[in-house]
Design a protein around this motif. Structure first.
Motif, PDB file in Angstrom:
ATOM      1  N   LYS A   1     -57.973 -19.854  49.989  1.00 21.74           N
ATOM      2  CA  LYS A   1     -58.465 -20.219  51.320  1.00 21.74           C
ATOM      3  C   LYS A   1     -59.643 -19.365  51.798  1.00 21.74           C
ATOM      4  CE  LYS A   1     -54.293 -22.446  53.098  1.00 21.74           C
ATOM      5  NZ  LYS A   1     -53.200 -22.424  54.086  1.00 21.74           N
TER       6      LYS A   1
ATOM      7  N   GLN B   1     -46.703 -15.360  55.187  1.00 19.19           N
ATOM      8  CA  GLN B   1     -47.692 -15.788  54.209  1.00 19.19           C
ATOM      9  C   GLN B   1     -48.603 -14.606  53.885  1.00 19.19           C
ATOM     10  OE1 GLN B   1     -47.739 -18.792  52.763  1.00 19.19           O
ATOM     11  NE2 GLN B   1     -45.989 -19.477  53.987  1.00 19.19           N
TER      12      GLN B   1
ATOM     13  N   THR C   1     -49.682 -13.400  57.575  1.00 16.55           N
ATOM     14  CA  THR C   1     -49.784 -14.418  58.618  1.00 16.55           C
ATOM     15  C   THR C   1     -48.459 -15.139  58.762  1.00 16.55           C
ATOM     16  OG1 THR C   1     -52.111 -14.761  58.068  1.00 16.55           O
ATOM     17  CG2 THR C   1     -51.040 -16.479  59.373  1.00 16.55           C
TER      18      THR C   1
ATOM     19  N   LEU D   1     -51.797 -13.075  51.574  1.00 18.27           N
ATOM     20  CA  LEU D   1     -52.935 -13.470  50.762  1.00 18.27           C
ATOM     21  C   LEU D   1     -52.619 -13.200  49.294  1.00 18.27           C
ATOM     22  CD1 LEU D   1     -55.867 -14.428  50.535  1.00 18.27           C
ATOM     23  CD2 LEU D   1     -56.590 -12.057  50.861  1.00 18.27           C
TER      24      LEU D   1
ATOM     25  N   SER E   1     -53.448 -13.250  41.764  1.00 16.59           N
ATOM     26  CA  SER E   1     -52.567 -14.412  41.911  1.00 16.59           C
ATOM     27  C   SER E   1     -51.719 -14.619  40.665  1.00 16.59           C
ATOM     28  CB  SER E   1     -53.407 -15.659  42.196  1.00 16.59           C
ATOM     29  OG  SER E   1     -52.613 -16.822  42.145  1.00 16.59           O
TER      30      SER E   1
ATOM     31  N   PRO F   1     -53.034 -20.198  49.112  1.00 14.19           N
ATOM     32  CA  PRO F   1     -53.303 -19.011  49.952  1.00 14.19           C
ATOM     33  C   PRO F   1     -54.396 -18.113  49.395  1.00 14.19           C
ATOM     34  CG  PRO F   1     -50.946 -19.412  49.810  1.00 14.19           C
ATOM     35  CD  PRO F   1     -51.590 -20.386  48.868  1.00 14.19           C
ATOM     36  N   TRP F   2     -54.416 -17.912  48.081  1.00 16.13           N
ATOM     37  CA  TRP F   2     -55.410 -16.984  47.530  1.00 16.13           C
ATOM     38  C   TRP F   2     -56.805 -17.600  47.465  1.00 16.13           C
ATOM     39  CZ3 TRP F   2     -58.211 -17.414  42.871  1.00 16.13           C
ATOM     40  CH2 TRP F   2     -57.848 -18.452  42.026  1.00 16.13           C
TER      41      TRP F   2
END
Length: 760
Positions: free
Chosen positions: A488, A254, A269, A256, A603, A485-486
């Protein structure tokens, strides 16, 4: 009845049995009857007349049967019966050999260290070795999408063995039912009576979906619709071996974001899982960059049986370009899940075109003032985003072309030609972000920019909403929706201030119910039943830009969408239902304003580039101007060259690998090595579902369910398969028997004709 004929359409020839009757009726003539006294002495007695009529009727029936025998013989009838086994054994067969390519077959036994996949290939060689010279064979790789290895079925068994020897290592998952369906489709064109589908697998439950009754009902329908249903044999390549040893799995990485910048940190991650075994175990997780291990960033994790642990790594890249970041576990008996990879695209900076719809003499009152300041990051020496600001009246397609991202900030309206140009700009792999405000013309946005869902906007604007008295200082972003993800890092529990910003005005919008155009897209996956499903297969028809699903990425506490995105062709379009300045919200005053705008564009850029994708998703690379794409090639994870498609439009030349079905790292590199500063080398990662690491074999009950109604048979070895093939009910064609009857009938017809015309 038609299931007992190989060419049932030839039965239309049975209509020819009427030809003798028609010929008889047409040949009859009427004569004038003249009474003549002497005729009474020439008349036959009644018994002789009956005999002649009987012979004529018999002759007519024989001639009709001769035509019927010919039609039946051409229809190639067959029967299945034990007393015909000897005949069936010498007949040619069509063999579909399916090899399970899921990475669970990479399991290495403790005894000989040989993988199950190696045994499966050896079994395939033994099966090919036992074929007769006339047998026709095809080999299918069972992956998420089945792949036929040979251009067509062949009697060249040496060619089939070579294809089997060149199988790629087991990787990814396998849809075995889809592979069998493909085998049934290929056998539909067979001319042989005996048809066999042989599946070499480890009998892991994952690839069978035994509980999906609808899936198996469709397979049964395919078998019943076949003129000759093939026999399906499942061979256990694992030889009944139960896998009980410890296995360690590293999950999909994962990121970012997929976009990074020189000397800026990038975080990755993942989770490490531990199944089987007994007691706690300590494992090492290694970081590799472009295949080189970074020893100082190795992490040790302590795992309990059945447990998992999250690991985080941070790295800074020193050079621009695409880089492969890998997390690797030490070797265990199942190597297929010990490595996970992702591609990070490192850049110097991203040029962005800001189109200001409210230019003012005072720069601080302009629509894009805060955004421009955020992108320049307070005068940083090396900003990640370099903005260029123009007024709405200056916007032309020529001004757009040098940029990868265009932001339309509160632009009142756009003419139709400009909207069409921007649609093509997005479809060619670029990004457009539209932000709203009080200057836009509602009807123009609804008719020209939205155009019933086929325009530039991902949704239709309705009306401006204002916070009510009860909502004063209370309308904010839903913190619970910050799950992408972007997003969080902006959650309140992580110290983010994005959800603290207050929104006083915004446009209410309506999202389309569903995508309006699904097929014909440059980026649409290829259906598994569309032949051939090969990697890199180029389309043979003109493409239609694809309008994807509109997705709400941010919402207000009122439930209204704040950020809506949608794929359009190869690019992405996004709509922010409020403004970028401080007129309608307090976001510019928040600490997260600068990182939020940066991460939003990163993103959107990552969505357009798509460097880390799932199996079957096309790989699309925008080619810089001046680069000759014909001097480059795509290579798959096995380092084999795969064909790709060249896409050209007024905005962007791109290379596309249409249907990558083998997971791993793909590379776009020069055919002939060039100096680094004169060449382009880019990577992609095709990810795979890690559920294949759950090593659970089919139970006896599941096997009984799958083999019910004589659908398929399970065998433990190749010798047992051969024995079953020989002892199973044989099928034999009987057209030759019909021809013998035809010849005999023809002889009788000739004898009867000569007898009838002999002198009385």
């Amino acid at each position: 009845m038609l299931n007992f004929f190989l060419n049932p359409w030839m039965l239309v020839g049975l209509a020819g049995v009427l030809l003798p009757v028609i010929a008889h009726l047409l040949s009859r003539k009427k004569y004038d009857v003249v009474d003549w006294g002497a005729m009474q002495f020439l008349e036959l007695d009644p018994s002789a007349k009956r005999k002649i009529r009987l012979e004529e009727l018999l002759l007519l029936m024989l001639r009709m049967s001769l035509i019927a025998f010919v039609a039946l013989a051409f229809a190639r009838p067959w029967v299945g019966s034990g007393w015909l086994m000897g005949l069936a054994a010498v007949e040619s067969r069509d063999i579909i050999l399916i090899v399970d390519q899921s990475y669970s077959l990479g399991w290495e036994s403790d005894g000989d260290g040989q993988s199950i996949h190696s045994r499966a290939i050896q079994m395939g060689r033994e099966i090919l070795q036992g074929l007769t010279p006339g047998d026709v064979v095809q080999i299918i790789e069972a992956r998420e999408q089945p792949l036929a290895l040979l251009p067509h079925s062949t009697r060249d068994h040496y060619l089939a063995k070579e294809a089997l020897n060149e199988l790629l290592p087991a990787s990814g998952t396998a849809d075995l039912v889809a592979a069998i369906q493909k085998g049934i489709q290929l056998l539909a064109a067979s001319s042989n009576l005996r048809r066999e589908i042989i599946v070499l697998t480890d009998l892991q439950a994952r690839g069978w979906n035994s509980a999906d009754t609808g899936l198996w009902a469709r397979l049964d329908d395919s078998l019943h619709q076949s003129s000759i249903a093939p026999r399906i044999w499942i061979v256990d390549a694992a030889a009944g071996e139960e896998i009980t040893a410890a296995n360690f799995t590293i999950e999909r990485l994962q990121l970012l974001r997929e976009v990074a910048f020189v000397n800026s940190p990038i975080n990755v991650t993942t989770k490490v899982r531990y199944t089987g075994g007994e007691g706690p175990v300590t494992r090492q997780v290694h970081l590799e960059i472009d295949g080189v291990r970074v020893d100082e960033k190795t992490i040790q994790v302590k795992l309990q049986p059945g447990g998992e642990m999250t690991v985080d790594f941070e790295h800074r890249f020193e050079t621009v370009g695409s880089h492969v970041l890998s997390l690797v576990l030490d070797h265990d008996p199942l190597p297929g899940d010990n490595r996970a990879e992702a591609v990070v695209n490192v850049r110097e900076a991203i040029p962005v075109l800001l189109v200001d719809g409210d230019r003012q003499p005072d720069p601080t009152r302009c629509e894009t003032y805060f955004a421009q300041a955020a992108f320049l990051a307070g005068g940083a020496e090396h900003p990640w985003i370099i903005p260029t600001v123009i007024g709405a009246e200056e916007l032309t397609i020529d001004r757009v072309k040098p940029f990868g991202i265009v932001i339309l900030a509160n632009v009142p309206t756009l003419d139709e030609s400009l909207v069409e140009g921007l649609k093509k700009f997005v479809a060619s792999g670029h990004t457009v972000l539209v932000t709203l405000g009080d200057r836009i013309h509602r009807e123009d946005y609804r008719t020209t920019l939205y155009d019933v869902g086929l325009g530039l906007l991902p949704c239709r604007i309705e009306s401006i909403a204002n916070e009510s008295e009860q909502q004063k200082r209370g309308v904010r972003i839903q913190n619970s929706r910050l799950d992408l993800p972007w997003l969080k890092p902006f959650r309140a529990e992580r110290g983010g201030t994005l959800a603290d910003a207050r929104w006083s005005r915004w446009w209410q919008v309506t999202l389309p119910a569903a995508p309006l155009i699904q097929q014909g897209s440059p980026d649409a996956p290829v259906p598994s039943d569309q032949p051939p499903p090969d990697e890199g297969e180029a389309p043979d028809s003109a493409e239609t830009p694809n309008v994807g699903t509109s997705i709400t990425e941010l919402s207000l506490t009122t439930g209204d969408p704040l950020l809506v995105t949608r794929r359009n062709g190869r690019g992405t379009v996004a709509l922010l239902t409020s403004s970028l300045d401080a007129d309608w919200n307090t976001l510019p005053a928040k600490q997260d304003y600068v990182p939020f705008l940066h991460e939003l564009l990163f993103s959107l850029l990552s969505q357009s580039e798509g460097r880390n994708v799932n199996v079957g998703t096309p790989l699309i690379l925008n080619i810089p101007a001046g680069l000759n794409v014909d001097e480059y090639e795509f290579r798959n994870p096995a380092d084999k060259v795969v064909p790709f498609d060249k896409l050209t439009d007024p905005f962007q030349t791109a290379a596309r690998l249409r249907n990558p079905i083998v997971p791993g790292v793909y590379r776009f590199t020069p055919k002939v090595p060039k100096p680094q500063e004169q060449s382009l080398s880019e990577e992609f990662v095709v990810n795979v579902d890690r559920q294949e690491s759950t090593l659970t074999r089919l139970t006896d009950g599941e096997r009984d369910t799958l083999s019910g109604d004589d659908r398929m048979k399970f065998v433990a070895s190749v010798p047992e398969l051969r024995k079953q093939l020989l002892s199973d009910a044989a099928r034999a064609e009987i057209w030759w028997l019909i021809l013998y009857v035809f010849v005999a009938s023809l002889g009788i017809e000739t004898w009867l004709t000569r007898r009838m015309i002999r002198p009385l």
